[in-house]
Write an enzyme that holds these catalytic residues in place. Sequence first.
Site, mmCIF file in Angstrom:
data_model
loop_
_atom_site.group_PDB
_atom_site.id
_atom_site.type_symbol
_atom_site.label_atom_id
_atom_site.label_comp_id
_atom_site.label_asym_id
_atom_site.label_seq_id
_atom_site.Cartn_x
_atom_site.Cartn_y
_atom_site.Cartn_z
ATOM 1 N N ASP A 271 -11.648 9.304 -31.570
ATOM 2 C CA ASP A 271 -12.621 8.608 -30.727
ATOM 3 C C ASP A 271 -13.260 7.456 -31.473
ATOM 4 O O ASP A 271 -13.387 6.348 -30.945
ATOM 5 C CB ASP A 271 -13.714 9.567 -30.246
ATOM 6 C CG ASP A 271 -13.234 10.517 -29.165
ATOM 7 O OD1 ASP A 271 -12.146 10.282 -28.612
ATOM 8 O OD2 ASP A 271 -13.956 11.479 -28.873
ATOM 9 N N HIS B 195 -13.254 18.557 -27.242
ATOM 10 C CA HIS B 195 -11.797 18.519 -27.135
ATOM 11 C C HIS B 195 -11.186 19.872 -27.473
ATOM 12 O O HIS B 195 -9.982 19.973 -27.697
ATOM 13 C CB HIS B 195 -11.215 17.453 -28.072
ATOM 14 C CG HIS B 195 -11.717 16.086 -27.792
ATOM 15 N ND1 HIS B 195 -12.469 15.370 -28.699
ATOM 16 C CD2 HIS B 195 -11.603 15.301 -26.692
ATOM 17 C CE1 HIS B 195 -12.789 14.201 -28.171
ATOM 18 N NE2 HIS B 195 -12.283 14.126 -26.963
#
Length: 148
Positions: free
Chosen positions: A3, A113
């Site tokens: 990210d 996640h």
Amino acid sequence: TGDRLNFGRACELANGEGRNCAMVVVADDAALPREKGITGARGVAGTVFVHKVAGALASAGHDLDTVVQGAKCTANAVKTLGVALEAVTVPGASIRNDRLDGADIVEIGMGIHGEPGMKQTSMMQSKEFAKIMVDTVRDFGRLSDEDG
């Protein structure tokens, strides 16, 4: 992490196109110790508060520096911890994440996640979860007596 790399690259590309852009990292997850390095600094539910503050400042007409300052101040102040009843499977994954398929198993502090949290445990009463969560968030980042 992925990210940070992707958002950082997007920010660089936007600035390269002449768009004034900045990135604020949110690391509110109290599930992992800071000593764990970059993987111990995840952004989870606290990002909502950072977005709200940044959006309010931008909507009020403040410049980017002020918006970034407000977002960073909020990001530094917020700490969160979640409890997962089921594991997350990231879209496009080749196999289903079945880590919490056991009867009565929950995970405290799972990442957005599906990354491992601080511990797995049996289901318990909400007041027991609340104590663990409040104590963990309260003590997050504090030095122990042994550390000085």
